[in-house]
Write a protein that holds these residues in place. Structure first.
Motif, PDB file in Angstrom:
ATOM      1  N   SER B 263      13.050  -0.152  -1.799  1.00  0.00           N
ATOM      2  CA  SER B 263      12.618  -0.876  -0.597  1.00  0.00           C
ATOM      3  C   SER B 263      11.493  -0.119   0.107  1.00  0.00           C
ATOM      4  CB  SER B 263      13.795  -1.088   0.353  1.00  0.00           C
ATOM      5  OG  SER B 263      14.257   0.148   0.809  1.00  0.00           O
ATOM      6  N   LEU B 264      11.564   1.218   0.057  1.00  0.00           N
ATOM      7  CA  LEU B 264      10.529   2.043   0.695  1.00  0.00           C
ATOM      8  C   LEU B 264       9.153   1.708   0.112  1.00  0.00           C
ATOM      9  CD1 LEU B 264      10.004   4.707   2.490  1.00  0.00           C
ATOM     10  CD2 LEU B 264       9.980   5.869   0.291  1.00  0.00           C
ATOM     11  N   VAL B 265       9.100   1.723  -1.216  1.00  0.00           N
ATOM     12  CA  VAL B 265       7.828   1.448  -1.900  1.00  0.00           C
ATOM     13  C   VAL B 265       7.388  -0.001  -1.673  1.00  0.00           C
ATOM     14  CG1 VAL B 265       6.698   1.359  -4.164  1.00  0.00           C
ATOM     15  CG2 VAL B 265       8.195   3.249  -3.599  1.00  0.00           C
ATOM     16  N   ILE B 266       8.359  -0.910  -1.734  1.00  0.00           N
ATOM     17  CA  ILE B 266       8.034  -2.329  -1.520  1.00  0.00           C
ATOM     18  C   ILE B 266       7.382  -2.500  -0.150  1.00  0.00           C
ATOM     19  CG2 ILE B 266       9.052  -4.627  -1.122  1.00  0.00           C
ATOM     20  CD1 ILE B 266       9.479  -4.296  -3.955  1.00  0.00           C
ATOM     21  N   ASN B 267       7.941  -1.814   0.855  1.00  0.00           N
ATOM     22  CA  ASN B 267       7.373  -1.925   2.208  1.00  0.00           C
ATOM     23  C   ASN B 267       5.922  -1.455   2.240  1.00  0.00           C
ATOM     24  OD1 ASN B 267       9.616  -3.028   3.345  1.00  0.00           O
ATOM     25  ND2 ASN B 267      10.520  -1.059   3.928  1.00  0.00           N
ATOM     26  N   TYR B 268       5.650  -0.315   1.581  1.00  0.00           N
ATOM     27  CA  TYR B 268       4.275   0.199   1.540  1.00  0.00           C
ATOM     28  C   TYR B 268       3.331  -0.806   0.862  1.00  0.00           C
ATOM     29  CZ  TYR B 268       5.240   4.919   3.222  1.00  0.00           C
ATOM     30  OH  TYR B 268       5.572   5.989   3.997  1.00  0.00           O
ATOM     31  N   PHE B 269       3.777  -1.308  -0.283  1.00  0.00           N
ATOM     32  CA  PHE B 269       2.921  -2.232  -1.036  1.00  0.00           C
ATOM     33  C   PHE B 269       2.688  -3.533  -0.276  1.00  0.00           C
ATOM     34  CE2 PHE B 269       3.413   0.678  -4.477  1.00  0.00           C
ATOM     35  CZ  PHE B 269       2.371   0.442  -5.344  1.00  0.00           C
ATOM     36  N   MET B 270       3.734  -3.970   0.462  1.00  0.00           N
ATOM     37  CA  MET B 270       3.546  -5.214   1.221  1.00  0.00           C
ATOM     38  C   MET B 270       2.577  -4.985   2.386  1.00  0.00           C
ATOM     39  SD  MET B 270       7.344  -6.855   1.080  1.00  0.00           S
ATOM     40  CE  MET B 270       7.083  -8.199   2.200  1.00  0.00           C
ATOM     41  N   ALA B 271       2.652  -3.802   2.975  1.00  0.00           N
ATOM     42  CA  ALA B 271       1.757  -3.503   4.099  1.00  0.00           C
ATOM     43  C   ALA B 271       0.323  -3.278   3.618  1.00  0.00           C
ATOM     44  CB  ALA B 271       2.262  -2.272   4.835  1.00  0.00           C
ATOM     45  N   TYR B 272       0.183  -2.585   2.489  1.00  0.00           N
ATOM     46  CA  TYR B 272      -1.152  -2.273   1.958  1.00  0.00           C
ATOM     47  C   TYR B 272      -1.247  -2.724   0.506  1.00  0.00           C
ATOM     48  CZ  TYR B 272      -1.301   0.803   6.012  1.00  0.00           C
ATOM     49  OH  TYR B 272      -1.257   1.306   7.280  1.00  0.00           O
ATOM     50  N   PRO B 273      -1.482  -4.021   0.285  1.00  0.00           N
ATOM     51  CA  PRO B 273      -1.581  -4.482  -1.113  1.00  0.00           C
ATOM     52  C   PRO B 273      -2.717  -3.749  -1.829  1.00  0.00           C
ATOM     53  CG  PRO B 273      -1.565  -6.332   0.433  1.00  0.00           C
ATOM     54  CD  PRO B 273      -1.727  -5.093   1.245  1.00  0.00           C
ATOM     55  N   ILE B 274      -2.493  -3.422  -3.082  1.00  0.00           N
ATOM     56  CA  ILE B 274      -3.535  -2.674  -3.798  1.00  0.00           C
ATOM     57  C   ILE B 274      -4.491  -3.597  -4.556  1.00  0.00           C
ATOM     58  CG2 ILE B 274      -2.147  -0.563  -4.018  1.00  0.00           C
ATOM     59  CD1 ILE B 274      -1.923  -1.391  -7.078  1.00  0.00           C
ATOM     60  N   HIS B 275      -4.118  -4.864  -4.689  1.00  0.00           N
ATOM     61  CA  HIS B 275      -4.990  -5.805  -5.408  1.00  0.00           C
ATOM     62  C   HIS B 275      -4.620  -7.225  -4.993  1.00  0.00           C
ATOM     63  CE1 HIS B 275      -6.677  -7.908  -9.014  1.00  0.00           C
ATOM     64  NE2 HIS B 275      -7.653  -7.061  -8.760  1.00  0.00           N
ATOM     65  N   SER B 276      -5.608  -8.121  -5.068  1.00  0.00           N
ATOM     66  CA  SER B 276      -5.355  -9.503  -4.635  1.00  0.00           C
ATOM     67  C   SER B 276      -4.310 -10.208  -5.513  1.00  0.00           C
ATOM     68  CB  SER B 276      -6.659 -10.287  -4.633  1.00  0.00           C
ATOM     69  OG  SER B 276      -7.237 -10.235  -5.913  1.00  0.00           O
ATOM     70  N   SER B 277      -4.110  -9.714  -6.732  1.00  0.00           N
ATOM     71  CA  SER B 277      -3.133 -10.367  -7.633  1.00  0.00           C
ATOM     72  C   SER B 277      -1.699  -9.907  -7.373  1.00  0.00           C
ATOM     73  CB  SER B 277      -3.510 -10.060  -9.089  1.00  0.00           C
ATOM     74  OG  SER B 277      -3.331  -8.683  -9.347  1.00  0.00           O
ATOM     75  N   GLN B 278      -1.520  -8.965  -6.473  1.00  0.00           N
ATOM     76  CA  GLN B 278      -0.181  -8.392  -6.233  1.00  0.00           C
ATOM     77  C   GLN B 278       0.809  -9.438  -5.712  1.00  0.00           C
ATOM     78  OE1 GLN B 278       0.022  -4.655  -3.905  1.00  0.00           O
ATOM     79  NE2 GLN B 278       1.608  -5.670  -2.715  1.00  0.00           N
ATOM     80  N   LYS B 279       1.986  -9.493  -6.341  1.00  0.00           N
ATOM     81  CA  LYS B 279       3.043 -10.420  -5.886  1.00  0.00           C
ATOM     82  C   LYS B 279       4.372  -9.679  -5.859  1.00  0.00           C
ATOM     83  CE  LYS B 279       1.072 -14.718  -7.590  1.00  0.00           C
ATOM     84  NZ  LYS B 279       0.339 -14.609  -8.849  1.00  0.00           N
TER      85      LYS B 279
END
Lengths: 145, 337
Positions: B263-279
């Protein structure tokens, strides 16, 4: 009628073909201009020496035109000290890019030798930067913008 | 004032023609002629009428140009003979806007952008009797990563010119990996920044394909007088858009990358997506879940995944997991040596 003077081009040879000589440093590029010849070299420190050892160039270094027999003197060095000064490396993984400038070469097909005379600094112990039979064909040259 | 370049050239041409004291009171044909000389094609009557209408509009949309049309003689004139659109200055809002933009750029550090830019903007503000306070005492409102001037930034201007004017460049490149020098010719397309580092992307003659070169590893770029090799548009877009970072694996294609994350990592990725294709999908009760990306795998992506340690597991493709461990082992081996 006065002869029309041909414009001198600034010519570049990248990784010129040669008959033999040092692998390290390697001659990366030679630029022939109206007023000078620039030779760019790259050196990677050897791991057999303490902290990678050191490098320098002797002021008597010259280019030798094999056909005409002419010598072209070193006029300036950038990125490498002139002997007896030394550039001491800090580690065995250091590297150095440097440029040596010589008197201008004639703009025609040439075969040249790059000679750093070994009689001059005995402590260099034969580890001179020499390159033989460097082929500078006008047809292979790139032109500076 | 959102003006496209051609329109602005026409406005300038109309302005110049209206101010011509030797040939006063131009008619529509004369205005069209004046514009045609400036833009190399003949604009229509409607275009010029629209231009005049726009020039008459108040700022910020237009220039409040006092253009009068004489119905009897069918000619145009400025009612104020001293008027010129060149005399329209920057208003306070414009100056504030530029100053804010300069502050952002200054906080990023001029070392990361061409110093010529800072000089040019300085000149603009000086011309309007404003000063950009870049002194140490000025309180910085915006703070970004401050990085000192680093090796290779001195090549920025020449490489920018090479990209914009499509001029091939002879460069000396030092490979940190191979620990050796090489001389090559690059046909550069773009300058790209990633994690505070600048790179030039272009066709490399030595590699016979599109490549990325870190500016810090380049020496002595020299512009060359030779034909510029353009990269296939599709290939270029793929290389630039579908990669996280700058060094994609050359033998890999764009693919779906699936990771399982805490969940920690998911939160980071949701806050700062690394690419437009990220889902993000399949969220679990405790916030963990899966993330997919459609990307060409790159060294930077693997480095990013590795930085999250055990909080991430790469499900697809499997080889990325192996690569992460291998790189770690190689580094440990190098350190032991």
């Amino acid at each position: 009628m006065a002869k029309k003077k041909t414009a001198i081009k600034r010519l570049i040879w990248q990784k010129p073909e040669m008959e033999g000589g040092r692998q390290n440093p390697s001659i990366l590029r030679i630029t022939a201009r109206e007023n000078e010849t620039q030779i760019d070299l790259g050196y990677s420190a050897y791991n057999i020496y303490i902290n990678g050892g050191w490098i320098r160039i002797h002021e008597d270094t010259y280019l030798h035109d094999r056909k005409a027999g002419n010598h072209y003197k070193l006029t300036k060095a950038e990125g490498i000290p002139i002997a007896p000064e030394k550039l001491e490396f800090q580690t065995k993984t250091d590297w150095q890019y440097f440029s040596l400038f010589f008197e201008p070469l004639p703009q025609k097909d040439l075969i040249i030798d790059f000679i750093e005379p070994d009689h001059s600094v005995a402590s260099d112990n034969g580890n001179n930067f020499d390159f033989y039979g460097i082929k500078l064909k006008l047809a292979d040259a790139l032109e500076e913008y | 004032m959102g003006i496209n370049r051609n329109a602005y050239i026409r406005y300038k041409a109309i302005d110049l023609r209206l101010r011509n004291r030797y040939r006063p009171l131009p008619d529509m044909d004369s205005l069209i002629d004046a514009c045609a000389k400036a833009i190399d094609y003949r604009p229509s009557i409607e275009t010029i009428q629209k231009d005049i209408k726009m020039m008459r509009e108040d700022p910020p949309k237009g220039f409040a140009a006092p253009i009068k049309f004489c119905r009897r003689k069918l000619v145009y004139e400025y009612t104020d003979p001293d008027f010129s659109i060149d005399k329209i200055g920057l208003n306070d809002a414009d100056i504030e806007g530029i100053k804010k933009a300069l502050e952002v750029i200054n906080s990023i550090g001029t070392s990361r952008v061409s110093q010529q830019f800072a000089h040019s903007m300085g000149k603009v503000l000086t011309a309007y009797n404003e000063e950009f306070d870049g002194s140490e005492n000025a309180r910085k409102i915006i703070q970004t990563d401050q990085i000192p001037l680093y090796r290779g930034m001195e090549h920025f201007d020449i490489l920018y010119r090479a990209c914009s004017e499509e001029i091939p460049v002879s460069v000396i490149h030092y490979s940190y990996d191979k620990m050796s020098f090489n001389a090559t010719v690059i046909h550069p397309r773009v300058l790209k920044e990633f994690e505070n580092r600048w790179y030039v992307v272009g066709f490399s003659e030595d590699h016979n394909c599109i490549r990325t070169f870190g500016l810090d590893r380049l020496y002595d770029p020299v512009l060359l007088k030779q034909k510029f090799i353009k990269i296939n548009q599709e290939e270029e877009e793929l290389y630039l858009k579908d990669v996280y970072g700058v060094y994609p694996f050359s033998d890999e294609k764009k693919q779906t990358i699936l990771i399982r994350a805490s969940s920690l990592v998911i939160n980071y990725f949701m806050a700062y997506p690394i690419h437009s294709s990220q889902k993000v999908k399949n969220r679990g009760e405790y916030g963990h879940g899966e993330i997919t990306f459609d990307l060409i795998p790159s060294h930077e992506l693997i480095r990013l995944f590795r930085s999250y340690g055990n909080e991430i597991e790469v499900i697809q493709p499997e080889w990325i997991n192996t690569e992460i461990f291998q790189e770690k082992r190689q580094w440990q081996r190098r350190r032991q040596q």
